[in-house]
Design an enzyme around this catalytic site. Sequence first.
Site, short mmCIF file in Angstrom:
data_model
loop_
_atom_site.label_atom_id
_atom_site.label_comp_id
_atom_site.label_asym_id
_atom_site.label_seq_id
_atom_site.Cartn_x
_atom_site.Cartn_y
_atom_site.Cartn_z
N ASP A 1 0.86 -1.19 0.00
CA ASP A 1 0.00 0.00 0.00
C ASP A 1 0.90 1.24 0.00
O ASP A 1 2.12 1.13 0.16
CB ASP A 1 -0.86 -0.05 1.27
N GLU B 1 2.62 5.12 -3.88
CA GLU B 1 2.61 6.15 -4.94
C GLU B 1 3.93 6.89 -5.06
O GLU B 1 4.31 7.21 -6.20
CB GLU B 1 1.47 7.15 -4.67
N ASP C 1 -9.35 4.21 -1.49
CA ASP C 1 -10.24 4.55 -0.38
C ASP C 1 -11.55 5.17 -0.85
O ASP C 1 -11.71 6.39 -0.87
CB ASP C 1 -9.51 5.48 0.58
#
Length: 965
Positions: A547, A550, A624
């Site tokens: 996760d 980015e 999300d």
Amino acid sequence: MAGRRPLSTCWTLFLSLVILLGCFIIPGVSVKHENFKKCSQSGFCKRNRAYADDVSAKGASWSSPYELDSSSIQFKDGQLQGTILKSISAEEKVKLPLVVSFLESGVARVVIDEEKRINGDIELRHNSRARKERYNESEKWVIVGGLELSKSATVESETEAGVTKVLYGPENAYQAVIRHAPFDVEFKRDGQTHVQLNNKGYLNMEHWRPKVDAPEGDDEQKPEQEDEGTWWEETFGGNTDSKPRGPESVGLDITFPGYNHVFGIPEHADSMSLRETRGGSGNHDEPYRLYNADVFEYELNSPMTLYGAIPLMQAHRAGSTVGVFWLNAAETWIDIVKTTSTANPLSLGVGSKMDTQSHWFSEAGQIDLFVFLGPTPQEISKKYGELTGYTQLPQHFAIAYHQCRWNYITDEDVKDVDRNFDKYQIPYDVIWLDLEYLDDRKYFVWDPLTFPNPIGMEEQLDDTERKLVVLIDPHIKNKEKYAISEELQSKNLATLNKDGEIYEGWCWPGSSHWVDCFNPEARKWWKSLFKYEKFKGTLSNVFIWNDMNEPSVFNGPETTMPKDNLHHGNWEHRDIHNVNGITLVNATYDGLLERKKGELRRPFILTRSYYAGAQRMSAMWTGDNQATWEHLAMSLPMVLNNGISGFPFAGADVGGFFHNPSKDLLTRWYQTGIWYPFFRAHAHIDTRRREPYLISEPHRSIIAQAIRLRYQLLPAWYTAFHEASVNGTPIVRPQFYAHPSDEAGFAIDDQLYLGSTGILTKPVVSEGTTTAEIYIADDEKYYDYFDYTVYQGGGKRHTVPAPLEKVPILMQGGHVIPRKDRPRRSSGLMKWDPYTLVVVLDKNSEADGTLYVDDGETFDYERGAYIHRRFHYQDSALSSEDIGTQGPKTADYQKAMANVRVERVVVVDPPKEWQEKTIVTVIEDGAKIASTASIEYYDQQGGKAPYAVVKNPNVSIGKNWRIEF
Ligand SMILES: *[C@@H]1O[C@H](CO)[C@@H](O)[C@H](O)[C@H]1NC(C)=O
Ligand SMILES: *[C@@H]1O[C@H](CO)[C@@H](O)[C@H](O)[C@H]1NC(C)=O
Ligand SMILES: *[C@@H]1O[C@H](CO)[C@@H](O)[C@H](O)[C@H]1NC(C)=O
């Protein structure tokens, strides 16, 4: 997970008060626009848009300053090389090397670079250590094949001065028409133009130039000069980007003449058919942006960037699909404008009056563009996959149901959830641990208080063949006596800041450093961390969730790293930002491949950030989202768009990440989620528990039914995954993909086909709705999945009942659908279960289908350990034939599977004469005599088709056989 916690302490207090007062109000949530750049706040975006506006305004009086030097052109072995000259002034011309490669696959590749930067003949400001070249290593992460140059491509003898024509592609039916001055390119197929480069004249390579400081006191802009305001340092949200190389963006217009629809360029929360971006009713007024970012509480119907980027765009019209892939890892924006067609007056039909113009610009790097001439969506999937790789065939468990939440708080909690699923007879395969399993948010270290016995927990899961996925992110807590952190620093494996020191930023653990997986040494190290003896407390049923890759940096510009950070090889973060995420996944994948010597297993990794190529290694989810009907609805176009963009192993958080869904919403979300290739429920730490067994009746049973439906169809899902892994076809397919000539269906993105099964579903995604208006394109009969009600009539919508307890599903006539009907606790326990085959006859009383089966775990399928069958129904007989190829492991696998048999055949809409039938003849390969099985015919009333059931034909799934009716 994740995203920043939305609730400050004050909020929590306030909310508790509100709850106490009994009036719970969901706080209005929306993205913080001020945290993310608009085009006008991103220097190069503003400049390229202004350039396009300027060119358009000047019209015919303007000519593009880019000219291909005719004397420089060379053509050899399928490759054209030359130099484009950019005129700065009468005396000054900038040299831009051009390479156009014509690939054996029929794909063309256009690369434009800048000579001065290639030669390092530029000066950097601020004593920067950054590289001087334009970044050209994206292909290292993205491209895995398909680059063989064409042997048959030829240059046509010059018929027109200043034009070079190259014939290439299958039977040389493609043509690239390269005009020298101004430089532009047209790609033709069978004499018709499908893709045009620079025909609008927006080509823009910002060449290197030194910063000339204006003389003191002279800050007035000279009218004839370009606006230098955004060339050098840029500041946004309190962060200043030093931009040591100055302006260096690249831009190009790409037109699809006669094409009204363009799809692709995920990830955006928007319709699948992309909108225009230059304003007007129903359009966006910002370009679509690709700059991977942790966008907290993202908004819908927006061109804003999200977590992942795939710069593949396909244009579609009746009978033709073409595409372009813009291989550039820097921040990228894409404008889209549609105009009435001038280029293609000959094209006919409603949807083909339009041209779609796209305008692409990236902050840095080369122009590196692949052009695909189709002509079908399947051809685009196939050719794009040859270049970037196909979807990894996942372990079988990974396509079943995943149960996640932030967080299961102890190992006992996990075991308890596990037991409850069994108690309530709801199947699931995987339970997940978010951030809170860690000791002090130190990756690879279990919290000793809450997870004292991870192995015991994993063993309990393994008893029912279940798995565990745990979170491992790229930010490493900056802390002494934390071995991982100490090694990261001492071995110099972290990302550096612009001054060459270890970059420090804030993330979940507080002060953190980021592993730099561009560095081969860092990848080697990272890989080693997953060995069982290193990552203590893990067994072979543990897999990984990457996760925040980015990367998400809480105190960084736009919640990510400064662009002038430095990676391995002194590439700036600016150059590589969009591929950053997959470098971590790459290293994790190699780590999971062989955690113990000799134990080679297919890895499973979920990634949030991605780029083209991620499909080879991972699954993705849409980040999300929120527990609203609108987010539920948006999940379908997002998952479909990812599928046609080469990354089909996709899903959205079932139930919505933020907030508490109503019982109806949660139920409808499960009924939708069973159609996501990646099917996982997830929830924010501040939400109420919502495991399906906690929901009151009737919702609990309805949700359990939906999950069981997914399990029943797992054989069809796995077959679709296999197809994706060899042909690149999406696992769930939008209407245009299944019916590429039916214009009325092109923009439909709220219903889908499952693989090649003919299963068509339109999940209910709005509140209080009890019917589904399913669009049918063709004249085949479609049958309700559950009761065989017939729907027929192409080109219109049909009303299918969809009360809360029903998922609206139709089966198109002409398919054989493999199922496993025995309910089990997990998919692993279904391995040896018998099959049911549903034969749905078409208008000609025929049907076709395939099945792919392997051990679902190892790589033995690469050596023939699999079963691949074609089922065919014709002339009153159903047969099974082998369509696999033999390998060294085939025989053993077939033997192991010999007792896995077909226990039932259902024939939908058989002829009336079958009423009289009581037995069918069964002929299995190798059996000495034919046997028989009983058949029963069921007539139905009220628009429902009759059906017949063959009981226990008892043929082996891996053998040739024939059932004669
Ligand atoms: C990138 O450019 C450098 C220098 O021009 C060259 O040596 C290298 O081979 C290029 N790499 C790729 C992947 O094309
Ligand atoms: C990871 O990247 C390296 C270097 O490009 C490559 O050799 C390796 O095959 C990649 N691994 C995967 C799983 O793609
Ligand atoms: C199916 O066939 C196999 C092999 O011939 C046999 O062993 C088995 O008993 C049969 N099963 C049933 C349910 O008839």
